[in-house]
Design a protein around this motif. Structure first.
Motif, PDB file in Angstrom:
ATOM      1  N   VAL A  90      39.125  27.498  47.512  1.00  0.00           N
ATOM      2  CA  VAL A  90      39.602  28.733  46.905  1.00  0.00           C
ATOM      3  C   VAL A  90      39.047  28.834  45.489  1.00  0.00           C
ATOM      4  N   LEU A  91      38.414  29.969  45.209  1.00  0.00           N
ATOM      5  CA  LEU A  91      37.993  30.294  43.841  1.00  0.00           C
ATOM      6  C   LEU A  91      38.961  31.374  43.363  1.00  0.00           C
ATOM      7  N   LEU A  92      39.725  31.052  42.344  1.00  0.00           N
ATOM      8  CA  LEU A  92      40.790  31.937  41.875  1.00  0.00           C
ATOM      9  C   LEU A  92      40.569  32.244  40.406  1.00  0.00           C
ATOM     10  N   THR A  93      40.690  33.512  40.045  1.00  0.00           N
ATOM     11  CA  THR A  93      40.570  33.915  38.650  1.00  0.00           C
ATOM     12  C   THR A  93      41.924  34.442  38.182  1.00  0.00           C
TER      13      THR A  93
ATOM     14  N   ASP B 137      41.394  37.729  40.741  1.00  0.00           N
ATOM     15  CA  ASP B 137      40.398  37.690  41.804  1.00  0.00           C
ATOM     16  C   ASP B 137      40.600  36.419  42.615  1.00  0.00           C
ATOM     17  N   ILE B 138      40.335  36.517  43.915  1.00  0.00           N
ATOM     18  CA  ILE B 138      40.484  35.351  44.786  1.00  0.00           C
ATOM     19  C   ILE B 138      39.403  35.387  45.853  1.00  0.00           C
ATOM     20  N   GLU B 139      38.820  34.222  46.108  1.00  0.00           N
ATOM     21  CA  GLU B 139      37.797  34.090  47.144  1.00  0.00           C
ATOM     22  C   GLU B 139      38.128  32.836  47.952  1.00  0.00           C
ATOM     23  N   ILE B 140      38.293  33.002  49.259  1.00  0.00           N
ATOM     24  CA  ILE B 140      38.676  31.894  50.130  1.00  0.00           C
ATOM     25  C   ILE B 140      37.555  31.646  51.133  1.00  0.00           C
ATOM     26  N   SER B 141      37.173  30.383  51.257  1.00  0.00           N
ATOM     27  CA  SER B 141      36.160  30.006  52.248  1.00  0.00           C
ATOM     28  C   SER B 141      36.557  28.671  52.867  1.00  0.00           C
TER      29      SER B 141
ATOM     30  N   ASP C  97      38.700  26.336  40.582  1.00  0.00           N
ATOM     31  CA  ASP C  97      38.072  25.937  41.838  1.00  0.00           C
ATOM     32  C   ASP C  97      39.052  24.958  42.471  1.00  0.00           C
TER      33      ASP C  97
ATOM     34  N   GLU D  82      41.225  24.920  52.775  1.00  0.00           N
ATOM     35  CA  GLU D  82      40.244  25.926  52.374  1.00  0.00           C
ATOM     36  C   GLU D  82      39.791  25.658  50.940  1.00  0.00           C
TER      37      GLU D  82
ATOM     38  N   LYS E 157      39.229  30.474  35.354  1.00  0.00           N
ATOM     39  CA  LYS E 157      38.613  30.344  36.672  1.00  0.00           C
ATOM     40  C   LYS E 157      38.968  28.975  37.238  1.00  0.00           C
TER      41      LYS E 157
END
Length: 187
Positions: free
Chosen positions: A177-180, A161-165, A135, A175, A133
């Motif tokens: 980015v939380l990337l798995t 998995d990827i989450e962009i905020s 950050d 941005e 994981k």
């Protein structure tokens, strides 16, 4: 015919005229006809030599192609799996790839999966799944280059998995980015 030759011998002027006529015909033949024929013959020889070398190259390439036809699957690069005790080298590689792509990693957290128990007579699994994981803070283009370089690296790593905020501190195109990432380690 003998009379004709005897008459020609008697008349030197006729003999000289006949020799000159023969010389002119021979010169015209050599200068124009034979010269054109030799030129054409040389050009044909050069074309034949080129065709011969091209044919040899095609035969050589065909043999190479036939040999490699069965090896198409081996042309895909083999990805490296790290032993369980050397997981740190994989994390360092991920960190270097991030640095090369202007991605700031604020946290790396590897999470090992559980071992699958052996089922009736089957050997234990030789690989253990690991999620990494990340950050990170970066722009979209840097993120794309980072993921591309990860997928093309020597290690068997995939994006799971990827989450962009939006990153609140920066006014630019940055941005959070939380990337798995998912990989496997040898047990």
């Amino acid at each position: 015919m003998r009379d004709f030759l005897a008459e020609i011998r008697k008349d030197k002027q006729k003999l000289i005229a006949l020799a000159v006529a023969f010389a002119v015909v021979a010169y015209v033949d050599i200068a124009f006809l034979l010269k054109a024929q030799f030129k054409s013959l040389n050009e044909t020889g050069a074309k034949a030599a080129k065709l011969k070398t091209d044919l040899q190259a095609v035969k050589r390439d065909l043999l190479v192609m036939q040999k490699n036809q069965g090896r198409e699957k081996s042309l895909v690069p083999v990805k490296k799996l790290v032993p369980e005790g050397e997981l740190l080298s994989l994390l360092e590689s991920v960190s270097e790839i991030a640095k090369d792509n202007a991605v700031r990693v604020t946290q790396i957290n590897p999470v090992k999966g559980s071992r699958q128990p052996a089922k009736g007579g089957q050997p234990k699994a030789a690989f253990l799944p690991v999620q990494i994981k990340l950050d990170m803070v970066c722009g979209y283009h840097s993120l794309g280059a980072f993921i591309n370089d990860l997928e093309n690296s020597e290690y068997a790593v995939s994006t799971e998995d990827i989450e962009i905020s939006p990153y609140p501190v920066s006014a630019g195109q940055t941005e959070r980015v939380l990337l798995t990432l998912k990989t496997y380690v040898k047990i």
